[in-house]
Design an enzyme around this catalytic site. Structure first.
Site, PDB file in Angstrom:
ATOM      1  N   TRP A  59       0.831  -1.205   0.000  1.00 14.94           N
ATOM      2  CA  TRP A  59       0.000   0.000   0.000  1.00 14.94           C
ATOM      3  C   TRP A  59       0.860   1.247   0.000  1.00 14.94           C
ATOM      4  O   TRP A  59       0.527   2.240  -0.661  1.00 14.94           O
ATOM      5  CB  TRP A  59      -0.982  -0.004   1.169  1.00 14.94           C
ATOM      6  CG  TRP A  59      -1.994  -1.109   1.059  1.00 14.94           C
ATOM      7  CD1 TRP A  59      -2.129  -2.180   1.889  1.00 14.94           C
ATOM      8  CD2 TRP A  59      -2.999  -1.267   0.038  1.00 14.94           C
ATOM      9  NE1 TRP A  59      -3.157  -2.985   1.450  1.00 14.94           N
ATOM     10  CE2 TRP A  59      -3.711  -2.453   0.320  1.00 14.94           C
ATOM     11  CE3 TRP A  59      -3.359  -0.520  -1.088  1.00 14.94           C
ATOM     12  CZ2 TRP A  59      -4.768  -2.915  -0.473  1.00 14.94           C
ATOM     13  CZ3 TRP A  59      -4.415  -0.976  -1.876  1.00 14.94           C
ATOM     14  CH2 TRP A  59      -5.106  -2.155  -1.566  1.00 14.94           C
TER      15      TRP A  59
ATOM     16  N   ASP B 267      -1.789   6.786   6.219  1.00 14.88           N
ATOM     17  CA  ASP B 267      -2.815   5.855   5.756  1.00 14.88           C
ATOM     18  C   ASP B 267      -3.067   4.885   6.906  1.00 14.88           C
ATOM     19  O   ASP B 267      -2.235   4.045   7.215  1.00 14.88           O
ATOM     20  CB  ASP B 267      -2.302   5.118   4.509  1.00 14.88           C
ATOM     21  CG  ASP B 267      -3.260   4.017   4.043  1.00 14.88           C
ATOM     22  OD1 ASP B 267      -4.329   3.841   4.664  1.00 14.88           O
ATOM     23  OD2 ASP B 267      -2.915   3.342   3.050  1.00 14.88           O
TER      24      ASP B 267
ATOM     25  N   LYS C  83     -12.399  -1.620   6.509  1.00 19.30           N
ATOM     26  CA  LYS C  83     -11.609  -2.519   7.348  1.00 19.30           C
ATOM     27  C   LYS C  83     -12.158  -2.503   8.773  1.00 19.30           C
ATOM     28  O   LYS C  83     -12.526  -3.520   9.315  1.00 19.30           O
ATOM     29  CB  LYS C  83     -10.129  -2.113   7.359  1.00 19.30           C
ATOM     30  CG  LYS C  83      -9.512  -1.896   5.972  1.00 19.30           C
ATOM     31  CD  LYS C  83      -9.145  -3.166   5.249  1.00 19.30           C
ATOM     32  CE  LYS C  83      -8.849  -3.023   3.752  1.00 19.30           C
ATOM     33  NZ  LYS C  83      -7.801  -2.120   3.359  1.00 19.30           N
TER      34      LYS C  83
HETATM   35  C1  LIG Z   1      -7.290  -1.668   1.971  1.00 25.79           C
HETATM   36  C2  LIG Z   1      -6.219  -0.668   2.046  1.00 25.79           C
HETATM   37  C3  LIG Z   1      -6.119   0.374   1.105  1.00 25.79           C
HETATM   38  C4  LIG Z   1      -7.051   0.483  -0.084  1.00 25.79           C
HETATM   39  O1  LIG Z   1      -8.290   0.905   0.313  1.00 25.79           O
HETATM   40  P1  LIG Z   1      -9.452   1.208  -0.766  1.00 25.79           P
HETATM   41  O2  LIG Z   1     -10.500   1.822   0.089  1.00 25.79           O
HETATM   42  O3  LIG Z   1      -9.831  -0.109  -1.366  1.00 25.79           O
HETATM   43  O4  LIG Z   1      -8.919   2.136  -1.790  1.00 25.79           O
HETATM   44  C5  LIG Z   1      -5.115   1.296   1.271  1.00 25.79           C
HETATM   45  N1  LIG Z   1      -4.248   1.225   2.302  1.00 25.79           N
HETATM   46  C6  LIG Z   1      -4.312   0.235   3.204  1.00 25.79           C
HETATM   47  C7  LIG Z   1      -3.325   0.200   4.325  1.00 25.79           C
HETATM   48  C8  LIG Z   1      -5.298  -0.739   3.111  1.00 25.79           C
HETATM   49  O5  LIG Z   1      -5.360  -1.727   4.012  1.00 25.79           O
END
Ligand SMILES: *Cc1c(COP(=O)(O)O)cnc(C)c1O
Length: 361
Positions: free
Chosen positions: A102, A172, A196
């Site tokens: 990511w 993030d 998540k």
């Molecule tokens: C799942 C995830 C993403 C992507 O998220 P989307 O909402 O599908 O764009 C980005 N960063 C991390 C750390 C993730 O776990």
């Protein structure tokens, strides 16, 4: 039918209480004669929902009026682009710590936005099995971007890093958002895909410090400009109304649970069941990351062979435990133990791991 033990990495398990409340509200929200999905986002009833969800984010993280909370389409992936477009200003360099897939995507989007990028630290040398403890900034850093939990590799930052006051800290937090107390005021911008830990898919929650808006690029496309969304209370266009409502219910559930301290204790207890099963297995199960950096949210491990891994995953499924396959890029097994995963589910998995080893070890 019984509900399964859901170890999916995202979209993921939601609290049973939340699902039941949403179900009760679905046909006729609080006697209004319609569902939240069918409401105008401009109605005062919907405004109350988004206002309360917004306020709950701030309450739980202990943030004041110096912060804005936004609910945006495009998931965390669009934030990969919006962050550099808005905040990598002329003459400055976007700094990233690369801790896995990511982070790499975030870096790649900054480059696609035409911004100079500096990787201040990386754990790629050991296949992202740890979190770097030191980093080196470029000259004139625009910001430092970190990924606080690495969903695919199974590592997690245990600290809110210290950076000089002049360097905005951007994170993030998609896969460990609202999973433990943090010093949220250390961050200038936090973003997280909802699916998540705090709701269904369809929305990124963004928290940003208002002062960050004073040092940003201008003339951006309307939808990609944070000011658009700040100035319109996340309602420049139709927001993901139902997802935001669901996030509101999950945040209420977190507060009813006792807040982040209690959520964290529960998350520690769940992860301990599974990590203990790994550590007691004499190498039958192998954790894939350094112990000190183990994630509380995504527990990654290998078995002695791929055949055994496949057998493990399929037998677990027969025993009501789903979502244990590792990410397609790394293989192996992964148990995601987000906030809403009940403690008995983690216990059941640890028992299953012991049984499986006895039969196949
Ligand atoms: C799942 C995830 C993403 C992507 O998220 P989307 O909402 O599908 O764009 C980005 N960063 C991390 C750390 C993730 O776990």
């Amino acid at each position: 039918m019984e509900r399964v033990h859901n170890f999916n990495a995202g979209p993921a398990v939601l609290p049973e209480e939340v699902l039941r409340e949403a179900q009760a509200d679905l046909f006729n929200y609080k006697g209004m004669g319609l569902s939240v999905m069918e409401m105008s986002h401009r109605s005062k009833e919907y405004q109350a929902i988004i206002d309360e969800t917004n306020a709950a984010v701030k309450r739980i993280y202990g943030l004041d009026e110096n912060y804005e909370v936004l609910f945006l389409h495009g998931g965390a992936s669009l934030q990969f682009l919006m962050v550099p477009m808005n905040f990598a200003t002329q003459g400055k360099i976007a700094n990233y710590i690369n801790t896995g897939q990511w982070s790499k995507k975030a870096i790649s989007e900054a480059k696609k936005a035409g911004k100079p990028v500096h990787v201040a630290a990386t754990s790629e040398d050991r296949n992202f099995s740890y979190i770097p403890k030191t980093w080196i900034f470029s000259e004139h850093p625009a910001y430092l971007h970190i990924t606080t939990n690495n969903t695919i590799f199974g590592t997690e930052w245990k600290i809110d890093p210290d950076v000089p006051k002049s360097v905005p800290l951007i994170a993030d937090m998609s896969s460990n958002f609202m999973s433990k107390p943090i010093d949220a005021r250390k961050y200038d911008l936090i973003y997280a895909g909802a699916q998540k830990n705090v709701g269904p898919a369809g929305c990124a929650v963004v928290i940003l410090k208002k002062s960050l808006l004073e040092q940003m690029n201008t003339n951006l496309p309307t939808m990609l400009d944070y000011n658009t969304h700040v100035n319109n209370g996340s309602m420049y266009n139709t927001p993901p109304t139902f997802t935001i409502y669901m996030i509101g219910l999950v945040l209420k559930w977190i507060e009813d649970f006792g807040g982040l301290k209690m959520i964290e204790q529960n998350n520690i207890a769940k992860a301990k069941y599974i990590y203990d099963a790994i550590d007691a297995s004499n190498g039958f199960y192998k954790g894939t990351v350094d112990k000190e950096d183990r994630s509380l949210m995504n527990i990654t491990f290998r078995l002695p062979s791929e055949d055994l891994e496949n057998q493990f995953i399929s037998e677990a499924k027969k025993n009501g435990m789903i979502g244990l396959k590792g990410h397609r890029d790394v293989g192996g097994c992964r148990a995601s133990t987000y906030n809403a995963l009940p403690l008995p589910a983690a216990h059941a998995l640890s028992q299953f791991m012991v049984d499986f080893q006895q039969k196949n070890g």
